[in-house]
Write an enzyme that holds these catalytic residues in place. Structure first.
Site, short mmCIF file in Angstrom:
data_model
loop_
_atom_site.label_atom_id
_atom_site.label_comp_id
_atom_site.label_asym_id
_atom_site.label_seq_id
_atom_site.Cartn_x
_atom_site.Cartn_y
_atom_site.Cartn_z
N GLU A 112 59.75 31.31 19.05
CA GLU A 112 58.80 31.91 18.92
C GLU A 112 58.26 32.26 17.51
O GLU A 112 59.20 32.30 16.71
CB GLU A 112 58.69 33.46 19.44
CG GLU A 112 58.90 33.53 21.13
CD GLU A 112 57.80 32.95 21.82
OE1 GLU A 112 56.67 32.75 21.25
OE2 GLU A 112 57.90 32.75 23.16
N CYS A 160 58.94 41.92 25.23
CA CYS A 160 59.55 41.11 24.62
C CYS A 160 58.87 40.98 22.98
O CYS A 160 59.59 41.03 21.99
CB CYS A 160 59.62 39.51 24.92
SG CYS A 160 60.77 39.31 26.41
N HIS A 166 62.17 32.47 23.86
CA HIS A 166 62.09 32.94 25.35
C HIS A 166 62.79 31.39 26.05
O HIS A 166 62.47 30.53 25.80
CB HIS A 166 60.54 32.78 25.57
CG HIS A 166 59.82 34.04 25.75
ND1 HIS A 166 58.76 34.59 24.95
CD2 HIS A 166 60.18 35.15 26.47
CE1 HIS A 166 58.66 35.83 25.15
NE2 HIS A 166 59.21 36.23 26.10
N1 PCA Z 1 60.68 39.08 29.29
C1 PCA Z 1 59.34 39.90 29.23
C2 PCA Z 1 60.05 41.21 29.01
C3 PCA Z 1 61.61 41.19 29.08
C4 PCA Z 1 61.85 39.84 29.31
O1 PCA Z 1 62.93 39.15 29.54
C5 PCA Z 1 58.35 39.50 28.19
O2 PCA Z 1 58.40 38.31 28.07
O3 PCA Z 1 57.90 40.39 27.45
#
Ligand code: PCA
Length: 189
Positions: free
Chosen positions: A79, A142, A166
């Site tokens: 990210e 997140c 992610h």
């Molecule tokens: N993914 C979510 C919240 C927790 C996670 O593992 C997100 O992308 O915000």
């Protein structure tokens, strides 16, 4: 390098969260190492935000890698930016739903990741691990933790690279490859 690694527990439809599995497995692998702090956060805006601040203040890490799960992702997403915005239809695990809400009232609109994401992507691709840069981490828990972590690092003036990765679903990428990816990223500086 003192590294703080976090993941999240299950949320939404209750599917296993690969970020939780990666953190738990790496915690076992790094047992006894004093320069690794690995913790699974609850997928709750308030609690996860509170806890990441507590961890940063307590450990003053030199590097923070937060992990999360993106069911729609097709590869490892490094990210680039954390937005000062919570905005979601989906309630968190505590039932909280935030719409168009600033995370830090007087904070900047966004923070850049300070992890070397371009280099990480190259290192992952060289290993044959699908990876891409993503321009923002969404507006759910997140992104919230990414923003709060970056804000805390700035506020404390820490010399600490901090960012968010992610992971895709376990149907798209085996856990072993995700663990390798995180280890490659953590070994890259
Ligand atoms: N993914 C979510 C919240 C927790 C996670 O593992 C997100 O992308 O915000």
């Amino acid at each position: 390098m003192k590294t703080l690694l976090t993941g999240f527990n299950r949320f939404g439809n209750g599917e296993a969260n690969p970020s939780q599995l990666v953190v738990e497995n790496l915690r076992v692998k790094s047992a006894g190492a004093t320069d690794w702090i690995a913790e699974v956060l609850r997928t709750e805006f308030a609690e996860a935000g509170r806890r990441i601040v507590e961890l940063i203040r307590e450990h003053r890490p030199e590097r923070i890698i937060c992990l999360g799960f993106n069911a729609a992702g097709e590869s490892i997403h490094l990210e680039r930016v954390a937005l000062n915005l919570d905005d979601t239809e989906q309630p968190d695990n505590a039932g909280a739903r935030h719409a168009g809400k600033r995370i830090v009232e007087d904070g900047p609109l966004a923070y850049w990741s300070t992890l070397p994401i371009e280099g990480m992507r190259e290192a992952l691709l060289r290993r044959g691990i699908p990876a891409a840069i993503s321009n923002h981490a969404g507006t759910y828990v997140c992104n919230h933790v990414f923003y709060v972590a970056r804000h805390e690092v700035e506020t404390l003036g820490l010399d600490c690279a901090c960012g968010f990765i992610h992971l895709p679903s376990l149907e798209r990428m085996p856990l072993k490859m995700m663990m390798e990816a995180v280890e490659v990223c953590a070994g890259f500086s």
